[in-house]
Motif scaffolding. Sequence first.
Motif, PDB file in Angstrom:
ATOM      1  N   UNK B  33       0.019   2.516  -3.003  1.00  8.34           N
ATOM      2  CA  UNK B  33      -0.546   2.576  -4.440  1.00  8.34           C
ATOM      3  C   UNK B  33      -1.021   3.872  -4.875  1.00  8.34           C
ATOM      4  N   UNK B  34      -1.182   4.079  -6.085  1.00  8.51           N
ATOM      5  CA  UNK B  34      -1.727   5.073  -6.842  1.00  8.51           C
ATOM      6  C   UNK B  34      -2.709   4.836  -7.875  1.00  8.51           C
ATOM      7  N   UNK B  35      -4.175   5.220  -7.506  1.00 13.76           N
ATOM      8  CA  UNK B  35      -4.972   5.101  -8.330  1.00 13.76           C
ATOM      9  C   UNK B  35      -5.514   6.324  -8.990  1.00 13.76           C
ATOM     10  N   UNK B  36      -6.077   6.087 -10.294  1.00 15.96           N
ATOM     11  CA  UNK B  36      -7.053   7.121 -10.543  1.00 15.96           C
ATOM     12  C   UNK B  36      -8.574   6.765 -10.588  1.00 15.96           C
ATOM     13  N   UNK B  45      -5.612   1.053 -11.214  1.00 15.70           N
ATOM     14  CA  UNK B  45      -4.178   1.190 -10.689  1.00 15.70           C
ATOM     15  C   UNK B  45      -3.182   1.956 -11.615  1.00 15.70           C
ATOM     16  N   UNK B  46      -2.369   2.835 -11.167  1.00 19.54           N
ATOM     17  CA  UNK B  46      -1.330   3.797 -12.146  1.00 19.54           C
ATOM     18  C   UNK B  46      -0.107   2.911 -11.476  1.00 19.54           C
ATOM     19  N   UNK B  47       0.416   3.132 -10.314  1.00 14.89           N
ATOM     20  CA  UNK B  47       1.600   2.479  -9.934  1.00 14.89           C
ATOM     21  C   UNK B  47       1.308   1.949  -8.409  1.00 14.89           C
ATOM     22  N   UNK B  48       2.254   1.080  -8.152  1.00 11.19           N
ATOM     23  CA  UNK B  48       2.123   0.389  -6.659  1.00 11.19           C
ATOM     24  C   UNK B  48       3.687   0.114  -6.321  1.00 11.19           C
ATOM     25  N   UNK B  52      10.399   0.230  -0.097  1.00 10.53           N
ATOM     26  CA  UNK B  52      11.076   1.440  -0.611  1.00 10.53           C
ATOM     27  C   UNK B  52      11.820   1.173  -1.962  1.00 10.53           C
ATOM     28  N   UNK B  53      12.636   0.235  -2.202  1.00 11.34           N
ATOM     29  CA  UNK B  53      13.244   0.147  -3.391  1.00 11.34           C
ATOM     30  C   UNK B  53      12.456  -0.707  -4.474  1.00 11.34           C
ATOM     31  N   UNK B  54      11.070  -0.974  -4.407  1.00 13.99           N
ATOM     32  CA  UNK B  54      10.332  -1.568  -5.290  1.00 13.99           C
ATOM     33  C   UNK B  54       9.180  -0.728  -5.767  1.00 13.99           C
ATOM     34  N   UNK B  55       9.133  -0.592  -7.395  1.00 15.74           N
ATOM     35  CA  UNK B  55       8.248   0.402  -7.963  1.00 15.74           C
ATOM     36  C   UNK B  55       7.737  -0.671  -9.127  1.00 15.74           C
ATOM     37  N   UNK B  56       6.380  -0.524  -9.325  1.00 16.24           N
ATOM     38  CA  UNK B  56       5.759  -1.524 -10.485  1.00 16.24           C
ATOM     39  C   UNK B  56       4.703  -0.658 -11.041  1.00 16.24           C
ATOM     40  N   UNK B  57       4.569  -0.855 -12.446  1.00 14.28           N
ATOM     41  CA  UNK B  57       3.626  -0.472 -13.154  1.00 14.28           C
ATOM     42  C   UNK B  57       2.258  -0.929 -12.993  1.00 14.28           C
ATOM     43  N   UNK B  58       1.131  -0.189 -12.959  1.00 12.32           N
ATOM     44  CA  UNK B  58      -0.261  -0.895 -12.840  1.00 12.32           C
ATOM     45  C   UNK B  58      -0.554  -0.772 -14.434  1.00 12.32           C
ATOM     46  N   UNK B  59      -1.885  -0.732 -14.438  1.00  7.34           N
ATOM     47  CA  UNK B  59      -2.521  -0.866 -15.902  1.00  7.34           C
ATOM     48  C   UNK B  59      -2.487   0.298 -16.648  1.00  7.34           C
ATOM     49  N   UNK B  60      -2.319   1.432 -15.685  1.00  2.35           N
ATOM     50  CA  UNK B  60      -2.520   2.806 -16.521  1.00  2.35           C
ATOM     51  C   UNK B  60      -1.193   3.782 -16.448  1.00  2.35           C
ATOM     52  N   UNK B  61      -0.177   3.144 -16.513  1.00  5.28           N
ATOM     53  CA  UNK B  61       1.059   3.985 -16.414  1.00  5.28           C
ATOM     54  C   UNK B  61       1.607   4.884 -17.062  1.00  5.28           C
ATOM     55  N   UNK B  87      -8.991  13.876 -13.344  1.00  9.04           N
ATOM     56  CA  UNK B  87      -9.424  12.638 -12.718  1.00  9.04           C
ATOM     57  C   UNK B  87      -9.508  12.857 -11.159  1.00  9.04           C
ATOM     58  N   UNK B  88     -10.062  12.057 -10.479  1.00  9.11           N
ATOM     59  CA  UNK B  88      -9.809  11.889  -9.050  1.00  9.11           C
ATOM     60  C   UNK B  88      -8.614  11.017  -8.714  1.00  9.11           C
ATOM     61  N   UNK B  89      -7.604  11.628  -8.007  1.00 12.24           N
ATOM     62  CA  UNK B  89      -6.537  10.467  -7.665  1.00 12.24           C
ATOM     63  C   UNK B  89      -6.671   9.930  -6.279  1.00 12.24           C
ATOM     64  N   UNK B  90      -6.321   8.980  -6.035  1.00 11.69           N
ATOM     65  CA  UNK B  90      -6.112   8.164  -4.567  1.00 11.69           C
ATOM     66  C   UNK B  90      -4.948   7.603  -4.547  1.00 11.69           C
ATOM     67  N   UNK B  91      -4.190   7.655  -3.286  1.00 13.57           N
ATOM     68  CA  UNK B  91      -3.387   6.812  -2.627  1.00 13.57           C
ATOM     69  C   UNK B  91      -3.737   5.936  -1.702  1.00 13.57           C
ATOM     70  N   UNK B  92      -3.219   4.761  -1.567  1.00  6.55           N
ATOM     71  CA  UNK B  92      -3.583   3.802  -0.749  1.00  6.55           C
ATOM     72  C   UNK B  92      -2.576   2.984  -0.259  1.00  6.55           C
ATOM     73  N   UNK B  93      -2.850   2.374   1.130  1.00  5.13           N
ATOM     74  CA  UNK B  93      -1.669   1.646   1.747  1.00  5.13           C
ATOM     75  C   UNK B  93      -2.311   0.281   1.920  1.00  5.13           C
ATOM     76  N   UNK B  94      -1.298  -0.709   2.084  1.00  2.00           N
ATOM     77  CA  UNK B  94      -1.783  -1.895   2.781  1.00  2.00           C
ATOM     78  C   UNK B  94      -0.555  -2.717   3.634  1.00  2.00           C
ATOM     79  N   UNK B  95      -0.847  -3.423   4.418  1.00  4.48           N
ATOM     80  CA  UNK B  95       0.086  -4.012   5.324  1.00  4.48           C
ATOM     81  C   UNK B  95       0.504  -5.317   4.739  1.00  4.48           C
ATOM     82  N   UNK B  96       1.988  -5.666   4.874  1.00  3.56           N
ATOM     83  CA  UNK B  96       2.446  -7.002   4.317  1.00  3.56           C
ATOM     84  C   UNK B  96       3.165  -7.693   5.428  1.00  3.56           C
ATOM     85  N   UNK B  97       2.639  -9.320   5.713  1.00  2.00           N
ATOM     86  CA  UNK B  97       1.645  -9.679   5.006  1.00  2.00           C
ATOM     87  C   UNK B  97       0.333  -9.187   5.367  1.00  2.00           C
TER      88      UNK B  97
END
Lengths: 118, 113
Positions: B33-36, B45-48, B52-61, B87-97
């Motif tokens: 994920x990318x946040x500002x 949320x900017x994008x998530x 590897x083959x999945x890209x999605x727009x967030x609320x402020x892309x 701004x301050x930009x943060x990257x984040x990760x999470x496990x699935x599931x």
Amino acid sequence: AQSVSQHNHHVILSEAASLELGCNYSYGGTVNLFWYVQYPGQHLQLLLKYFSGDPLVKGIKGFEAEFIKSKFSFNLRKPSVQWSDTAEYFCAVTLANAGGTSYGKLTFGQGTILTVHP
Amino acid sequence: DADVTQTPRNRITKTGKRIMLECSQTKGHDRMYWYRQDPGLGLRLIYYSFDVKDINKGEISDGYSVSRQAQAKFSLSLESAIPNQTALYFCATSVNPGTGEQFFGPGTRLTVL
């Protein structure tokens, strides 16, 4: 769309005072809930999380939070704050299935800045 | 070594310049994920990307693009930087599931003059 609201933008306390930070969310389905803390100049760190079971959750550094489903709330508490608790606190919510598995995205509240005076 | 790293940590640039912020993780998580962060607005949320083959727009892309080069790498680009992208930009990760818990990088402070 789901939203998260934190009631206080800035809270100022003296050491040893009790703390309660409010968090409400808008979604009526199953949710997982988080509190993150950001110390000055640092990245976000998890304080505690709720995804199932006992609605009173204990986290690190003496923090706890209570999930009240009927009020859509997940307030953060600490009985006695310390100067080192000065930080910004974020509540976050994700949609989940009944088993507590998240659908992925987190929605964050606006954050509450906590300043603790020695 | 940190599990989620971001480069650069600080960047000052001028309006109209192209900027790339990079994020790498060693946690083996599929989701990134990318946040500002802006004062008083929390994290947005900017994008998530869920793999590897999945890209999605967030609320402020708008004004941003991303690239998921590998499971471990997720880059954020500003094609033509403007001052309100400071701004301050943060990257984040999470496990699935998983429960949705996200693990954050140290952040990149971007200033656009």
